[in-house]
Design a protein around this motif. Sequence first.
Motif, PDB file in Angstrom:
ATOM      1  N   LEU B 310       0.234  -0.985   0.004  1.00  0.00           N
ATOM      2  CA  LEU B 310       0.290  -0.016   0.179  1.00  0.00           C
ATOM      3  C   LEU B 310       0.856   1.197   0.085  1.00  0.00           C
ATOM      4  N   ALA B 311       1.973   1.090  -0.249  1.00  0.00           N
ATOM      5  CA  ALA B 311       3.535   2.112  -0.376  1.00  0.00           C
ATOM      6  C   ALA B 311       2.592   2.944  -1.756  1.00  0.00           C
ATOM      7  N   ALA B 312       2.798   4.311  -1.663  1.00  0.00           N
ATOM      8  CA  ALA B 312       2.321   4.750  -2.650  1.00  0.00           C
ATOM      9  C   ALA B 312       3.925   5.463  -4.132  1.00  0.00           C
ATOM     10  N   ALA B 313       5.345   5.251  -2.649  1.00  0.00           N
ATOM     11  CA  ALA B 313       5.609   6.418  -3.606  1.00  0.00           C
ATOM     12  C   ALA B 313       6.675   4.799  -3.686  1.00  0.00           C
ATOM     13  N   ASN B 314       8.350   5.335  -4.762  1.00  0.00           N
ATOM     14  CA  ASN B 314       8.998   4.175  -4.558  1.00  0.00           C
ATOM     15  C   ASN B 314      10.189   4.094  -3.644  1.00  0.00           C
ATOM     16  N   ARG B 315       9.945   1.945  -3.425  1.00  0.00           N
ATOM     17  CA  ARG B 315      10.850   2.216  -2.147  1.00  0.00           C
ATOM     18  C   ARG B 315      12.104   2.521  -1.771  1.00  0.00           C
ATOM     19  N   PHE B 316      12.923   3.030  -2.753  1.00  0.00           N
ATOM     20  CA  PHE B 316      14.273   3.172  -2.757  1.00  0.00           C
ATOM     21  C   PHE B 316      14.124   4.673  -2.018  1.00  0.00           C
ATOM     22  N   LEU B 317      13.065   5.506  -2.408  1.00  0.00           N
ATOM     23  CA  LEU B 317      13.383   7.205  -1.541  1.00  0.00           C
ATOM     24  C   LEU B 317      12.458   6.902  -0.820  1.00  0.00           C
ATOM     25  N   THR B 318      11.484   6.313  -0.380  1.00  0.00           N
ATOM     26  CA  THR B 318      11.182   6.073   0.856  1.00  0.00           C
ATOM     27  C   THR B 318      11.883   5.622   2.257  1.00  0.00           C
ATOM     28  N   VAL B 319      13.532   4.676   1.959  1.00  0.00           N
ATOM     29  CA  VAL B 319      14.569   4.738   3.131  1.00  0.00           C
ATOM     30  C   VAL B 319      15.042   5.588   2.470  1.00  0.00           C
ATOM     31  N   GLU B 320      15.977   6.523   2.298  1.00  0.00           N
ATOM     32  CA  GLU B 320      16.131   7.915   1.435  1.00  0.00           C
ATOM     33  C   GLU B 320      15.684   8.765   2.363  1.00  0.00           C
ATOM     34  N   ARG B 321      14.398   9.167   2.213  1.00  0.00           N
ATOM     35  CA  ARG B 321      13.815   9.809   2.814  1.00  0.00           C
ATOM     36  C   ARG B 321      14.119   9.515   4.547  1.00  0.00           C
ATOM     37  N   MET B 322      14.185   8.968   5.044  1.00  0.00           N
ATOM     38  CA  MET B 322      13.676   7.570   6.418  1.00  0.00           C
ATOM     39  C   MET B 322      15.318   7.508   6.750  1.00  0.00           C
ATOM     40  N   LYS B 323      16.101   6.970   6.045  1.00  0.00           N
ATOM     41  CA  LYS B 323      17.316   7.595   6.300  1.00  0.00           C
ATOM     42  C   LYS B 323      17.969   9.036   7.341  1.00  0.00           C
ATOM     43  N   LYS B 324      17.253  10.104   6.337  1.00  0.00           N
ATOM     44  CA  LYS B 324      17.572  11.508   6.406  1.00  0.00           C
ATOM     45  C   LYS B 324      17.141  11.905   7.419  1.00  0.00           C
ATOM     46  N   ARG B 325      15.671  11.222   7.726  1.00  0.00           N
ATOM     47  CA  ARG B 325      15.098  11.695   8.843  1.00  0.00           C
ATOM     48  C   ARG B 325      15.682  11.355  10.478  1.00  0.00           C
ATOM     49  N   ALA B 326      16.323  10.348  10.496  1.00  0.00           N
ATOM     50  CA  ALA B 326      16.619   9.878  11.394  1.00  0.00           C
ATOM     51  C   ALA B 326      17.385  10.354  11.890  1.00  0.00           C
ATOM     52  N   LYS B 327      18.613  10.770  11.086  1.00  0.00           N
ATOM     53  CA  LYS B 327      19.914  11.256  11.427  1.00  0.00           C
ATOM     54  C   LYS B 327      19.572  12.440  12.571  1.00  0.00           C
ATOM     55  N   ASN B 328      18.462  12.824  12.198  1.00  0.00           N
ATOM     56  CA  ASN B 328      18.421  14.025  13.187  1.00  0.00           C
ATOM     57  C   ASN B 328      17.163  14.159  14.518  1.00  0.00           C
ATOM     58  N   GLN B 329      16.863  12.708  14.698  1.00  0.00           N
ATOM     59  CA  GLN B 329      15.761  12.054  16.136  1.00  0.00           C
ATOM     60  C   GLN B 329      17.041  11.375  17.223  1.00  0.00           C
ATOM     61  N   PRO B 330      16.131  11.949  18.355  1.00  0.00           N
ATOM     62  CA  PRO B 330      17.785  11.060  19.083  1.00  0.00           C
ATOM     63  C   PRO B 330      18.044   9.794  19.446  1.00  0.00           C
ATOM     64  N   SER B 331      18.554   9.309  19.739  1.00  0.00           N
ATOM     65  CA  SER B 331      19.206   7.853  20.067  1.00  0.00           C
ATOM     66  C   SER B 331      18.453   7.082  21.137  1.00  0.00           C
ATOM     67  N   ILE B 332      18.015   6.118  20.893  1.00  0.00           N
ATOM     68  CA  ILE B 332      17.462   5.385  22.200  1.00  0.00           C
ATOM     69  C   ILE B 332      18.140   4.797  22.638  1.00  0.00           C
ATOM     70  N   HIS B 333      19.881   4.932  23.245  1.00  0.00           N
ATOM     71  CA  HIS B 333      20.245   4.234  24.377  1.00  0.00           C
ATOM     72  C   HIS B 333      20.447   6.573  24.988  1.00  0.00           C
ATOM     73  N   ASP B 334      20.188   7.187  24.381  1.00  0.00           N
ATOM     74  CA  ASP B 334      20.207   8.273  24.710  1.00  0.00           C
ATOM     75  C   ASP B 334      19.877   8.645  26.122  1.00  0.00           C
ATOM     76  N   GLN B 335      20.498   8.993  27.192  1.00  0.00           N
ATOM     77  CA  GLN B 335      19.182   8.804  28.759  1.00  0.00           C
ATOM     78  C   GLN B 335      19.440   9.586  28.799  1.00  0.00           C
ATOM     79  N   THR B 336      19.961  10.612  28.957  1.00  0.00           N
ATOM     80  CA  THR B 336      20.226  12.458  29.290  1.00  0.00           C
ATOM     81  C   THR B 336      19.178  12.970  28.067  1.00  0.00           C
ATOM     82  N   ALA B 337      17.959  12.593  27.543  1.00  0.00           N
ATOM     83  CA  ALA B 337      17.189  13.870  27.236  1.00  0.00           C
ATOM     84  C   ALA B 337      16.017  13.397  27.399  1.00  0.00           C
ATOM     85  N   GLU B 338      15.699  14.630  27.886  1.00  0.00           N
ATOM     86  CA  GLU B 338      14.402  14.897  28.640  1.00  0.00           C
ATOM     87  C   GLU B 338      13.144  14.453  28.365  1.00  0.00           C
ATOM     88  N   ASN B 339      12.528  14.150  29.986  1.00  0.00           N
ATOM     89  CA  ASN B 339      11.457  12.559  29.312  1.00  0.00           C
ATOM     90  C   ASN B 339       9.876  14.041  29.757  1.00  0.00           C
TER      91      ASN B 339
END
Lengths: 143, 454
Positions: B310-339
């Motif tokens: 049910l994905a509308a976009a090309n899967r390789f472009l989807t992966v590319e965008r998601m990878k870029k988004r992930a770069k700006n997100q905090p890591s799961i292992h980072d405990q210092t972030a405010e909760n």
Amino acid sequence: MLFDFEIQGGDFATAGNASSQIKKILKQLNVDHRDIKRIVVALYEAEVNVVAHAFGGKISAEINTTEVRIRLVDEGPGIPDIELAMQQGYSTASPEVREMGFGAGMGLPNMKKNTDEMHITSVVDEGTTVELIFFLNQTPPNH
Amino acid sequence: MENKFFHHALKVRDDQCIGCTHCMTVCPTEAIRVRNGKAVIIDDRCVDCGMCLRSCPVKAIHIEHDDFSRIFDFKQRIALVPSVLIGQFPEEISVTQIYSVLMELGFTAVYEVEHGVEILQHAMRRFMAQQGQSKPVISSFCPAVVRLIQVRFPALTENIMLLKPPLDIAAHHIKKLYTDQGIEGHEIGIFYITPCAAKIAAIKSPVGEERSPISGVINMDFIFNKIFRSIKQGGKNEACLLPEINPLTKEGVMWSLTHGEASQAQGRCLAIDEIHNVMDFLEKIENDEITDIDFLELRACDESCAGGVLAAANRFLTVERMKKRAKNQPSIHDQTAENHPQAISNYEQYLLQNISIEEVNPRSMLKLDEDMSEAMRKMNQRNKLMNVLPKVDCGACGAPGCQALAEDIVQGKAGIEQCFFIRNRQLTAGQLDMAGSTAIIQKIWGNKKLKNTD
């Protein structure tokens, strides 16, 4: 029912084909999946042994509602000392074979563990015959 | 106990199906036959992978989802969105923009599925360390894979990780958040935006779980079109603020992509995507050809959920965008972030109590008969039939190949005269007349294809 398969010595890419085909037959015959698992684990090991050590061989599988008997007859160097080969960690596999992830010397003991009976006869410089016998539906229901 | 009721979201539209055999030929579990000129899905065999839908030239196969207006049956309307939804859009469209439109459409909150990963990660570690657990542990993430194992690799059901996927964990978190505020269960509508058919099937008839907390499922392509259109038409967009709890983690963003789980699990882990690749690999695992793997991530679609049907976009472009988004997100292992007080990590104890699923039962569909001696008789008969059949796998009999036809015959579901070559032999030998032959073709292909239409 009887089924026959050929094994090509030295061809690791096709090693396991006979095991896969026998597995498919067992599934279609509605053999319990726990039995299928131990049969296939032992058979695959035996099949790879023929590929690794012999020039070639034949597998014949005899299946009925109470037991599965599989005979692997190969033409090859034979096993000089079966008792020694049965020991864990003993291996005569060449470095090339080991590099491919085979030949860790667990083969025969692992086969025996998964069978109800295992018989090996061998003549040096002629070949080896392995018979694997499995009694079906002996696993306790809550296994 | 085998599950008698087996929900499928994949449906054939009889009025659109042209009876072309494309779906029948590609189905990896041979679950499709043609009868009366239409494709028919055999429920017990279908694993909801969606290959049939992809192959259909006339869009006759669709995924039945809930009517969008159903969200308004609830006071609280929560859109539970997978991170691949963001990946559908070009980069210039922001996450906030996308979620704002979802609110405009009528949802009262947007929640990202992969928050559940924060809890699952810990549970996975514990599960993997359990004594006596069969290795490799196979992820329960992809419902098509879980069903594939049940029907084709029954011995491997004991390798399935008996933990809920992030989706269910997230849904439980949402339910808890609202009930803690004194909101009653019937007022909470949790709607999952799905990238595939298998997730719908898993929600409507869960494997190893009583009942799903999810109220309804909406197809991702439908939502994508609605959002994209609204943005293109320049809706108010950025206007509303999101009830954002914690930002989704890097690992969460990547979870549904290939290696998303395998990169986070302990030990020797492998990730395999695309259903044929998965089947080849399971075959080897079942033979014990490959030992000492600790964890297997298996996904039915190529590029995992980015390649969802049910994905509308090309899967390789989807992966590319998601990878870029992930770069700006905090890591799961980072405990210092405010909760945030409502963040999922603050509900860990509660969610861990509900994270297990029951044993997954095998329900082999390969057996020719329940009774072994009867199965042997049928196998003999099938082997004899295979000597007679032409082995061209043309599909003209309405089955995907000669062997499938032979197996249908021995199980009383088809007749040998369905084979074109056999019919020709019977005609030549005078055992069948033209009218009889026509009647057989009509039973398989309907009336249309025999009519002269010029």
